[in-house]
Write a protein that holds these residues in place. Structure first.
Motif, PDB file in Angstrom:
ATOM      1  N   ALA A  43     -10.450  57.966  36.109  1.00  0.00           N
ATOM      2  CA  ALA A  43     -10.527  56.736  36.899  1.00  0.00           C
ATOM      3  C   ALA A  43      -9.733  55.601  36.258  1.00  0.00           C
ATOM      4  CB  ALA A  43     -11.981  56.318  37.071  1.00  0.00           C
ATOM      5  N   ARG A  44      -9.469  55.710  34.952  1.00  0.00           N
ATOM      6  CA  ARG A  44      -8.737  54.635  34.255  1.00  0.00           C
ATOM      7  C   ARG A  44      -7.237  54.836  34.301  1.00  0.00           C
ATOM      8  NH1 ARG A  44     -12.564  55.354  29.928  1.00  0.00           N
ATOM      9  NH2 ARG A  44     -14.172  53.752  30.100  1.00  0.00           N
ATOM     10  N   ASP A  45      -6.810  56.042  33.875  1.00  0.00           N
ATOM     11  CA  ASP A  45      -5.364  56.200  33.677  1.00  0.00           C
ATOM     12  C   ASP A  45      -4.757  57.371  34.450  1.00  0.00           C
ATOM     13  OD1 ASP A  45      -6.153  58.452  32.173  1.00  0.00           O
ATOM     14  OD2 ASP A  45      -6.224  57.270  30.338  1.00  0.00           O
ATOM     15  N   LYS A  46      -5.546  57.965  35.353  1.00  0.00           N
ATOM     16  CA  LYS A  46      -5.060  59.032  36.243  1.00  0.00           C
ATOM     17  C   LYS A  46      -4.662  60.328  35.517  1.00  0.00           C
ATOM     18  CE  LYS A  46      -5.529  55.794  39.231  1.00  0.00           C
ATOM     19  NZ  LYS A  46      -6.910  55.627  39.738  1.00  0.00           N
ATOM     20  N   THR A  47      -5.046  60.427  34.252  1.00  0.00           N
ATOM     21  CA  THR A  47      -4.816  61.667  33.495  1.00  0.00           C
ATOM     22  C   THR A  47      -5.709  62.768  34.051  1.00  0.00           C
ATOM     23  OG1 THR A  47      -4.431  60.320  31.531  1.00  0.00           O
ATOM     24  CG2 THR A  47      -4.870  62.655  31.156  1.00  0.00           C
ATOM     25  N   ALA A  48      -5.277  64.021  33.901  1.00  0.00           N
ATOM     26  CA  ALA A  48      -6.112  65.148  34.324  1.00  0.00           C
ATOM     27  C   ALA A  48      -7.337  65.252  33.426  1.00  0.00           C
ATOM     28  CB  ALA A  48      -5.299  66.431  34.269  1.00  0.00           C
ATOM     29  N   ILE A  49      -8.505  65.290  34.042  1.00  0.00           N
ATOM     30  CA  ILE A  49      -9.768  65.406  33.310  1.00  0.00           C
ATOM     31  C   ILE A  49      -9.921  66.835  32.782  1.00  0.00           C
ATOM     32  CG2 ILE A  49     -12.289  65.461  33.646  1.00  0.00           C
ATOM     33  CD1 ILE A  49     -11.101  62.619  33.460  1.00  0.00           C
ATOM     34  N   ILE A  50     -10.396  66.955  31.550  1.00  0.00           N
ATOM     35  CA  ILE A  50     -10.668  68.269  30.969  1.00  0.00           C
ATOM     36  C   ILE A  50     -12.115  68.640  31.249  1.00  0.00           C
ATOM     37  CG2 ILE A  50     -10.848  69.581  28.810  1.00  0.00           C
ATOM     38  CD1 ILE A  50      -8.550  67.864  27.726  1.00  0.00           C
ATOM     39  N   LYS A  51     -12.317  69.882  31.688  1.00  0.00           N
ATOM     40  CA  LYS A  51     -13.668  70.383  31.942  1.00  0.00           C
ATOM     41  C   LYS A  51     -13.907  71.573  31.023  1.00  0.00           C
ATOM     42  CE  LYS A  51     -16.038  73.184  35.351  1.00  0.00           C
ATOM     43  NZ  LYS A  51     -15.938  73.800  36.682  1.00  0.00           N
ATOM     44  N   LYS A  52     -14.913  71.477  30.153  1.00  0.00           N
ATOM     45  CA  LYS A  52     -15.192  72.539  29.184  1.00  0.00           C
ATOM     46  C   LYS A  52     -16.671  72.565  28.837  1.00  0.00           C
ATOM     47  CE  LYS A  52     -11.153  73.284  26.257  1.00  0.00           C
ATOM     48  NZ  LYS A  52     -10.427  72.666  25.160  1.00  0.00           N
ATOM     49  N   HIS A  53     -17.152  73.756  28.498  1.00  0.00           N
ATOM     50  CA  HIS A  53     -18.517  73.850  27.980  1.00  0.00           C
ATOM     51  C   HIS A  53     -18.438  73.637  26.475  1.00  0.00           C
ATOM     52  CE1 HIS A  53     -19.185  75.561  31.929  1.00  0.00           C
ATOM     53  NE2 HIS A  53     -20.485  75.469  31.723  1.00  0.00           N
ATOM     54  N   LEU A  54     -19.110  72.591  25.990  1.00  0.00           N
ATOM     55  CA  LEU A  54     -18.970  72.200  24.583  1.00  0.00           C
ATOM     56  C   LEU A  54     -20.306  72.106  23.858  1.00  0.00           C
ATOM     57  CD1 LEU A  54     -16.378  69.270  24.923  1.00  0.00           C
ATOM     58  CD2 LEU A  54     -15.895  71.660  24.390  1.00  0.00           C
ATOM     59  N   GLY A  55     -20.210  72.244  22.532  1.00  0.00           N
ATOM     60  CA  GLY A  55     -21.345  71.982  21.659  1.00  0.00           C
ATOM     61  C   GLY A  55     -22.369  73.093  21.626  1.00  0.00           C
ATOM     62  N   LYS A  56     -23.422  72.845  20.835  1.00  0.00           N
ATOM     63  CA  LYS A  56     -24.502  73.815  20.723  1.00  0.00           C
ATOM     64  C   LYS A  56     -25.253  73.932  22.043  1.00  0.00           C
ATOM     65  CE  LYS A  56     -25.186  73.391  15.784  1.00  0.00           C
ATOM     66  NZ  LYS A  56     -26.023  72.924  14.675  1.00  0.00           N
ATOM     67  N   THR A  57     -25.301  72.848  22.771  1.00  0.00           N
ATOM     68  CA  THR A  57     -25.969  72.886  24.071  1.00  0.00           C
ATOM     69  C   THR A  57     -25.128  73.650  25.092  1.00  0.00           C
ATOM     70  OG1 THR A  57     -25.045  70.679  24.417  1.00  0.00           O
ATOM     71  CG2 THR A  57     -27.371  70.806  23.827  1.00  0.00           C
ATOM     72  N   ASN A  58     -23.824  73.749  24.821  1.00  0.00           N
ATOM     73  CA  ASN A  58     -22.902  74.494  25.687  1.00  0.00           C
ATOM     74  C   ASN A  58     -22.997  74.080  27.148  1.00  0.00           C
ATOM     75  OD1 ASN A  58     -20.799  76.370  25.868  1.00  0.00           O
ATOM     76  ND2 ASN A  58     -22.189  77.980  26.560  1.00  0.00           N
ATOM     77  N   ARG A  59     -23.077  72.766  27.364  1.00  0.00           N
ATOM     78  CA  ARG A  59     -23.151  72.259  28.735  1.00  0.00           C
ATOM     79  C   ARG A  59     -21.791  71.727  29.153  1.00  0.00           C
ATOM     80  NH1 ARG A  59     -28.130  70.737  30.398  1.00  0.00           N
ATOM     81  NH2 ARG A  59     -27.144  70.730  32.427  1.00  0.00           N
ATOM     82  N   ARG A  60     -21.617  71.593  30.474  1.00  0.00           N
ATOM     83  CA  ARG A  60     -20.329  71.135  30.986  1.00  0.00           C
ATOM     84  C   ARG A  60     -19.998  69.730  30.494  1.00  0.00           C
ATOM     85  NH1 ARG A  60     -19.385  71.521  37.280  1.00  0.00           N
ATOM     86  NH2 ARG A  60     -21.341  70.342  37.315  1.00  0.00           N
ATOM     87  N   SER A  61     -18.824  69.595  29.913  1.00  0.00           N
ATOM     88  CA  SER A  61     -18.338  68.278  29.538  1.00  0.00           C
ATOM     89  C   SER A  61     -17.084  67.991  30.350  1.00  0.00           C
ATOM     90  CB  SER A  61     -18.017  68.209  28.048  1.00  0.00           C
ATOM     91  OG  SER A  61     -19.201  68.042  27.286  1.00  0.00           O
ATOM     92  N   PHE A  62     -17.024  66.799  30.887  1.00  0.00           N
ATOM     93  CA  PHE A  62     -15.827  66.313  31.589  1.00  0.00           C
ATOM     94  C   PHE A  62     -15.322  65.127  30.792  1.00  0.00           C
ATOM     95  CE2 PHE A  62     -18.488  68.314  34.747  1.00  0.00           C
ATOM     96  CZ  PHE A  62     -17.607  68.983  35.591  1.00  0.00           C
ATOM     97  N   TYR A  63     -14.055  65.153  30.417  1.00  0.00           N
ATOM     98  CA  TYR A  63     -13.560  64.003  29.652  1.00  0.00           C
ATOM     99  C   TYR A  63     -12.066  63.837  29.784  1.00  0.00           C
ATOM    100  CZ  TYR A  63     -12.450  67.561  26.107  1.00  0.00           C
ATOM    101  OH  TYR A  63     -11.958  68.663  25.446  1.00  0.00           O
TER     102      TYR A  63
END
Length: 249
Positions: A214-234
């Motif tokens: 929403a800020r700079d129109k870059t493609a958002i990365i979607k990955k399951h991360l961390g020990k919780t292994n939950r979806r992260s969007f960043y």
DNA sequence: CCGGTTGTTCAGCG
DNA sequence: GCGCTGAACAACCG
């Protein structure tokens, strides 16, 4: 359904049953339903994602998990897990975890850990975080002992708001960013609550399930991360991954 | 219509 | 006893 703010909405929606006597109990829960019949509901409380039905000598704890739901004065076309009948209506729960808490609630729950509670204690959260410097921020935000009520949506949106990568560890986070993270965990939860009440929650998502930043129109990365292994969007551009250079002695 | 998931607990294993 | 992994639960949305 179930991040902390949704439970606050539920609590507000059932206030007309407070002080009412349960006149009938049904449902496929394994708890002792006879023990509840004819008792008065003293109060409804929430702690994080827990919904608490308080009786004089015990509490019934409802956790909606991922797929749980409820219905007030109506029924869905499936078996109720727990159904409470009152003179002025009924409260039904579906596909949820139901437990009886015998201990006084103050012995079971740390109200200061609930981001939506009046007793929320940011300093206590900071202390708990400092004790685990190696934890990724994406895992820390989902830790219910630190941020009770925060779920995966709030996690992603908080990290976007404070421009921090989910792959930053607590120890590498600059002190000001740590302060911001703690502050926004609560602050965003209240925004979530207001948006959800207005049925416009999704409209306000800036990163969760998004393709473009929403800020700079870059493609958002979607990955399951961390020990919780939950979806992260960043966003790999505006959300910074902080890293300290450790000097070995 | 299939795949994925706003969550947690517990068994099993090394 | 520990940390980790995967299963289980089971409904809705896109």
């Amino acid at each position: 359904m179930p991040e902390g703010p949704s439970l606050v909405i539920l609590k507000n929606a059932v206030q007309m049953f407070k002080g009412q006597k349960v006149i009938a109990v049904s449902g496929n829960t394994s708890i002792d339903k006879d023990a509840i019949r004819d008792l008065e509901v003293i109060d409804f409380k929430t702690w994080g994602k827990h919904f608490l039905i308080c009786f004089k000598n015990f509490t019934v704890r409802i956790h909606l998990l991922m797929f749980g739901s409820y219905a007030i004065n109506e029924r869905k076309g499936r078996p109720e897990r727990l159904s409470l009948q009152f003179a002025n209506g009924e409260l039904n729960f579906y596909t949820c975890s139901v437990q009886v808490i015998e201990e006084p609630l103050n012995e079971v729950y740390d109200w200061a850990a609930d981001v939506l509670n009046d007793n929320w204690d940011a300093k206590a959260a900071r202390k708990k975080l400092k004790a685990q410097p190696g934890t990724l921020v994406c895992d820390a935000l989902l830790d219910q002992n630190i941020f009770a009520g925060v779920g995966n949506i709030i996690k992603n949106e908080v990290l976007f708001r404070i421009k921090v990568s989910p792959l930053t560890t607590i120890g590498d986070l600059p002190p000001r960013k740590l302060t911001e993270m703690i502050h926004e965990a609560r602050n965003y939860s209240f925004d979530f609550l207001e948006w959800k009440k207005a049925f416009e929650l999704k409209k306000h998502w800036l990163v969760y399930t998004k393709k473009i930043c929403a800020r700079d129109k870059t493609a958002i990365i979607k990955k399951h991360l961390g020990k919780t292994n939950r979806r992260s969007f960043y966003c790999p551009v505006c959300q910074i991954k902080y890293e300290c250079i450790k000097i070995s002695q």
